[in-house]
Scaffold this active site. Structure first.
Site, PDB file in Angstrom:
ATOM      1  N   SER A  35     -21.129  11.320  29.226  1.00  0.00           N
ATOM      2  CA  SER A  35     -19.785  10.883  28.876  1.00  0.00           C
ATOM      3  C   SER A  35     -19.752   9.371  28.695  1.00  0.00           C
ATOM      4  CB  SER A  35     -18.797  11.327  29.958  1.00  0.00           C
ATOM      5  OG  SER A  35     -19.361  11.161  31.231  1.00  0.00           O
ATOM      6  N   SER A  37     -18.085   5.846  26.182  1.00  0.00           N
ATOM      7  CA  SER A  37     -17.838   5.421  24.799  1.00  0.00           C
ATOM      8  C   SER A  37     -19.103   5.386  23.957  1.00  0.00           C
ATOM      9  CB  SER A  37     -17.178   4.038  24.800  1.00  0.00           C
ATOM     10  OG  SER A  37     -18.011   3.079  25.432  1.00  0.00           O
ATOM     11  N   ASP A  98     -26.975   9.719  28.401  1.00  0.00           N
ATOM     12  CA  ASP A  98     -25.723   9.424  29.093  1.00  0.00           C
ATOM     13  C   ASP A  98     -25.519   7.913  29.132  1.00  0.00           C
ATOM     14  OD1 ASP A  98     -23.363   9.831  30.470  1.00  0.00           O
ATOM     15  OD2 ASP A  98     -24.273  10.956  32.119  1.00  0.00           O
ATOM     16  N   ASP A 101     -22.403   2.553  34.000  1.00  0.00           N
ATOM     17  CA  ASP A 101     -21.459   1.472  34.286  1.00  0.00           C
ATOM     18  C   ASP A 101     -22.189   0.180  34.626  1.00  0.00           C
ATOM     19  OD1 ASP A 101     -19.078   3.063  33.977  1.00  0.00           O
ATOM     20  OD2 ASP A 101     -19.655   4.056  35.830  1.00  0.00           O
ATOM     21  N   LYS A 111     -22.945   4.996  38.106  1.00  0.00           N
ATOM     22  CA  LYS A 111     -22.171   5.819  37.193  1.00  0.00           C
ATOM     23  C   LYS A 111     -20.978   6.379  37.954  1.00  0.00           C
ATOM     24  CE  LYS A 111     -24.388   8.676  34.518  1.00  0.00           C
ATOM     25  NZ  LYS A 111     -23.540   8.257  33.366  1.00  0.00           N
ATOM     26  N   GLY A 113     -17.553   5.701  36.655  1.00  0.00           N
ATOM     27  CA  GLY A 113     -16.320   5.050  36.229  1.00  0.00           C
ATOM     28  C   GLY A 113     -15.358   6.026  35.585  1.00  0.00           C
ATOM     29  N   GLU A 120     -22.663  14.616  35.951  1.00  0.00           N
ATOM     30  CA  GLU A 120     -23.647  13.761  35.277  1.00  0.00           C
ATOM     31  C   GLU A 120     -24.984  13.805  36.005  1.00  0.00           C
ATOM     32  OE1 GLU A 120     -20.554  10.486  33.320  1.00  0.00           O
ATOM     33  OE2 GLU A 120     -21.482  10.080  35.263  1.00  0.00           O
TER      34      GLU A 120
END
Length: 280
Positions: A35, A37, A98, A101, A111, A113, A120
């Site tokens: 996941s 952006s 993946d 952060d 990770k 966030g 994940e």
């Protein structure tokens, strides 16, 4: 001339396309999709290769966002617990992509966030290798430098006691994550748990340890692996947002196949539009 945000976006896209080019072989059958952006561009990169490339592949999401990405792209979807069995064992993912952060010099990650850290991690360890894709703002010499807190998934019933224990470990002001602005009350994960965000001093690497600094929590100073081990011992903590230990390439030599949390490589989109690769 491109603006700085445009350059960051284009570099994230380049990083994702390069990661897919380097690590997704046409013979692969099962692929984890995380996941964030940057992972949007990972899916774009896969789709750009055409149906003849990906039609024989099945894609495993880490949560509702990546499930949506896979579905929207028209790719074959399979949840991590639905993989076919080979000799009674769920088939390994060939690779998982993946975001992150924060990424330190040793490719340890923070990770969570987006509150998907548990799934994940399940997808990361189900893969023979894990590849991280992010923008350069996520690069750090030590974890908890830029991303100040470690996301921790907890049973709601246990949250008050977990907060007390975290404070005793030197975490100043750990807090249950709010669901605002989209949801009143606590942030609830896909698994019905809560997230606690626990601040810590920048986490030490093994090379930072000395005769006077053992990384075991004195004055709130922790080494990554030591802190991870301590956190996972606390009753009520379901999973933590530290991805640490060893990577998929190292797992076979350790006799620990399908237990690897660390990426074999991280691809970063840089502010100048270039891509930097950090290999294990």
């Amino acid at each position: 001339m491109s603006s700085a945000p445009d350059l960051v976006e284009s570099s994230k896209k380049l990083a994702a396309y390069r990661a897919v080019e380097d690590h997704l072989l046409p013979t692969y059958k099962f692929v984890g999709i995380g996941s964030g952006s940057t992972v949007v561009y990972v899916v774009d990169a896969i789709v750009s290769k055409g149906p003849e490339f990906y039609s024989g592949m099945t894609f495993v999401p880490t949560g509702s966002q990546s499930k949506g990405l896979i579905r929207k792209a028209g790719l074959n979807l399979c949840y991590v617990d639905e993989r076919p069995l080979v000799n009674g064992t769920p088939v390994a993912l060939d690779v998982a992509f993946d975001g992150a952060d924060e990424v330190d010099q040793d490719l340890n990650l923070i990770k969570g966030g987006g509150a998907c850290l548990f799934q994940e991690k399940l997808v990361a360890i189900a893969a023979k290798k894990f590849v991280a894709v992010a923008d350069s703002r996520k690069q750090s010499p030590r974890l908890c430098t830029k991303w100040k807190t470690i996301p921790i998934e907890v049973l709601p019933l246990a949250a008050p006691d977990v907060l007390t224990r975290l404070r005793a470990m030197g975490s100043p002001n750990p807090a249950v994550r709010s669901g605002l602005p989209s949801k009143a009350g606590e942030c609830v994960t896909d698994n019905g748990m809560w997230i606690i965000d626990a601040p810590f001093s920048p986490l030490l690497l093994p090379k930072d340890l000395t005769s006077t600094e053992n990384g075991k929590g004195k004055n709130g100073s922790w080494e990554v692996q030591t802190l991870a081990d301590e956190l996972l011992k606390i009753p009520g903590i379901v999973e933590i947002g530290l991805f640490h230990g060893f990577n998929g390439n190292q797992a076979a030599g350790l006799g620990k196949e399908l237990q690897a949390q660390k990426p074999v490589a991280a691809y970063f989109g840089m502010p100048d539009g270039q891509v930097q690769v950090q290999n294990a």
